[in-house]
Write an enzyme that holds these catalytic residues in place. Structure first.
Site, PDB file in Angstrom:
ATOM      1  CB  CYS A 171      32.882  -2.274  19.347  1.00 57.34           C
ATOM      2  SG  CYS A 171      30.505  -1.428  19.074  1.00 57.34           S
TER       3      CYS A 171
ATOM      4  NE  ARG B 246      36.301  -1.528  25.091  1.00 48.73           N
ATOM      5  CZ  ARG B 246      37.287  -0.875  25.931  1.00 48.73           C
ATOM      6  NH1 ARG B 246      38.756  -0.957  26.099  1.00 48.73           N
ATOM      7  NH2 ARG B 246      36.277  -0.104  26.686  1.00 48.73           N
TER       8      ARG B 246
ATOM      9  CG  ASP C 128      27.987   2.375  27.783  1.00 49.01           C
ATOM     10  OD1 ASP C 128      29.689   2.387  27.053  1.00 49.01           O
ATOM     11  OD2 ASP C 128      26.926   1.247  26.621  1.00 49.01           O
TER      12      ASP C 128
ATOM     13  CG  LEU D 179      29.414  14.150  11.393  1.00 51.56           C
ATOM     14  CD1 LEU D 179      29.325  13.248  10.831  1.00 51.56           C
ATOM     15  CD2 LEU D 179      31.569  14.126  11.481  1.00 51.56           C
TER      16      LEU D 179
END
Length: 618
Positions: free
Chosen positions: A79, A128, A176, A307
């Site tokens: 987003c 988004r 959220d 990662l």
């Protein structure tokens, strides 16, 4: 044992899910020749339907935009926000069309959907990434009856706790970001102090009579602010969206909020943020605080990966994550990038075997690293050489991870808390350690965080950073800096962190020498990169560098090559580029640095110590 999976990418996977760049057809370069001629086209429409693109956009960006217009979407997205506060209505007639076009400049971040809301006084545009409530959390989120709206980039990890604390009315979505709207209505701008998350957002109240913009505590998510014609004020996640719309632009400072009435207000004021602060605590509380941060940041309605660099920091995060994923019966997915035989690849394989992860690798060549320099600079929006070198492998890593997940956790930020860089070996005393940590912490927004955000978001991937949770930062910064001092081989860098996980992480990983990202992925590829750049800058061009570039004049042909790429997209935007004093992070320390020069680490052989099979060591 780690499981091996084939990966559905545009190249052929090798065994162990390794991806060799030599075994696929590389994408076409972003430009023809070394540089694209700069051409501003503010008033005309381009073939992709947008107006005012700067320079020539990388092929990956154009493909993302065109495929979206055809109704196709990439499998993973992210987003961005764009907002315009226009109290005088100067842009009322054309604002929606203009803002949708400007927002499209950030569509390489890969939208799950685009949205717009506004009236004669304001506009909010959004691209988004659907992570929380993918179906119902589209933005901008609007309360039509109350005339409030919000456009947000990032995640608010404690949104449920805040909704419960203030007994907020039932949310209309599962996003959220909606808590920002709820809290703004009932508490005003001061609610920002209570947020735990990564964010850049704009809230609008009373149909444009009130507006609030804010950025997270240390700039994990980007935000820029510009001043346009007739009093209009712009906000954008990336510089490229507004660089030709505003008379002046500034980076929105981390840890601040802004309203038209208050101006900038600093809300993040930790006690430790003072050179005279004396840490006195031990490390006994660190693991508990870090574990909670990891748990909070595992919040997602879509799968999450890690990662895994093979270094200490990602090994620590992976050790904390493992029991959480086992409890919820989720697959543990990890990703690594590097050259065959590099320290990162070697130790990441070891850590993956130890944890039993579903592990994926991308093995790149020096030639391929050189090819993507224009794309990296376009997305990174900088010409700082140390940052570009570390961003190149990050670009490959994000591209790999984005084919499997939308969210990844990383070990970013640990070195700025635990004094992890090798030049801390030369720190004269504990007070100097704390002072230097403060200095480099306050550059995170334009260095580590900028790299992590831009490289992942270029591939529709969100990076989360548990070490930079505000509670973790406070806990570690209050530790006695004497515990962070390096004292020879018996107390190496980040000794305090290593000891918290002693016996849980394989020793070659636990006690591995700190390597910056551009170093750990391969010991010699940076030399190839620098030779590539030098071959593309003439002696005559370099002789003119100081007169051609009055701000931050390039000190090497490598730096000039990066600068020319940057100027092809962002001419005149020098003030947004952070350049380290002395050409490297260590160069600005208060003590003489023996480890680094502006060209990198002096002694790369130490990075292979204790690791079998590393290539490139004399």
């Amino acid at each position: 044992m780690a499981t091996a999976k084939n990966v559905t990418l545009s190249w052929v996977p090798c065994s162990r899910t390794r991806l060799r760049s030599s075994e696929r057809n590389p994408p076409p370069p972003a430009t023809t020749g070394d540089f694209a001629k700069v051409r501003l086209v503010h008033t005309c429409s381009l073939s992709n339907g947008s107006r005012g693109y700067i320079g020539v956009m990388p092929t990956s960006v154009l493909r993302a935009i065109n495929s979206t217009r055809r109704g196709h979407r990439k499998p993973t997205e992210m987003c961005s926000i764009l907002a315009c506060y226009d109290p005088n209505g100067a842009l009322a007639d054309e604002r929606e069309t203009l803002m949708r076009d400007l927002s499209a400049r950030m569509r390489s971040r890969g939208p799950d959907g685009s949205g717009y809301h506004g009236n004669e006084k304001f506009g909010l545009a959004h691209e988004r990434l659907a992570i929380m409530d993918p179906e119902g959390g589209k933005q901008p989120i609007v309360y039509e009856d109350a005339k409030y709206s919000v456009c947000a980039n990032g995640e608010i990890y404690n949104f449920r706790q805040l909704q419960e604390k203030y007994q907020l009315s039932a949310a209309k979505t599962g996003s959220d970001s909606e808590v920002l709207l709820q809290l703004y209505r009932c508490k005003g701008p001061e609610f920002v102090k209570e947020l735990n998350g990564i964010f850049g957002f704009v809230c609008v109240g009373d149909d444009g009579d009130k507006i609030l913009a804010a950025r997270d505590h240390c700039g994990i998510k980007p935000l820029y602010m510009g001043y346009g014609k007739n009093g209009s004020i712009w906000f954008a996640s990336e510089l490229k969206a507004i660089c030709d719309q505003c008379e002046t632009i500034e980076e929105f400072p981390a840890g601040y909020y802004w309203t038209p009435f208050s101006g900038f207000v600093k809300y993040y004021n930790p006690d430790w943020d003072d050179d005279n602060f004396v840490g006195y605590k031990d490390t006994s509380a660190i693991r508990q605080v870090l574990t909670k941060a990891v748990k909070d940041q595992m919040m997602s309605d879509v799968p999450i990966g890690l990662l895994l660099s093979g270094g200490l920091d990602s090994a620590v995060i992976s050790t904390i994550i493992k029991p959480m994923l086992e409890q919820t019966k989720q697959k543990f997915i990890t990703f690594t990038v590097g050259q065959e035989g590099s320290p990162d690849i070697t130790t990441a394989r070891m850590m993956s075997e130890h944890l039993g992860t579903d592990h994926h690798e991308y093995l790149f060549t020096s030639d391929e690293a050189c090819e993507i320099i224009p794309d990296v600079i376009y997305h990174l929006e900088t010409y700082e050489p140390e940052l570009i070198r570390s961003a190149i492998p990050n670009y490959f890593l994000a591209r790999l991870a984005s084919q499997h997940v939308k969210v990844v956790l990383t070990g970013e930020g640990s070195d700025e808390l635990f004094a992890g860089y090798l030049y801390f070996r030369d720190a004269p005393d504990a007070a100097s350690v704390h002072k230097e940590l403060r200095r480099i912490f306050h550059h995170l927004h334009s260095v580590n965080c900028q790299r992590a955000d831009r490289m992942t978001m270029a591939h529709g991937l969100e990076a989360r950073v548990p070490f930079l949770d505000p509670n973790v930062i406070d806990a570690v910064m209050q530790v006695d800096p004497e515990l962070k001092r390096i004292e020879g081989e018996n107390k190496p860098e980040k000794h305090a962190l290593r000891m918290l996980f002693n016996g849980e992480i394989p020793d070659p990983v636990l006690w591995r020498t700190k390597a910056m990202q551009c170093e750990g992925v391969g010991l010699t590829w940076v030399e190839d990169l620098q030779a590539f750049c030098e071959a593309r800058v003439t002696d005559e061009e370099f002789s003119r560098a100081k007169s051609d570039y009055l701000i931050n004049p390039p000190q090497s042909k490598e730096e000039l090559y990066y600068r020319k790429n940057f100027e092809s997209h962002f001419k005149g935007m020098d003030k947004f580029v952070h350049v380290w004093a002395g050409g490297c992070r260590a160069g600005g320390a208060a003590w003489k640095n023996e480890a680094y020069t502006r060209f990198g680490l002096k002694d790369i052989s130490q990075l292979a110590k204790g690791i079998e099979g590393v290539r490139g060591v004399d």
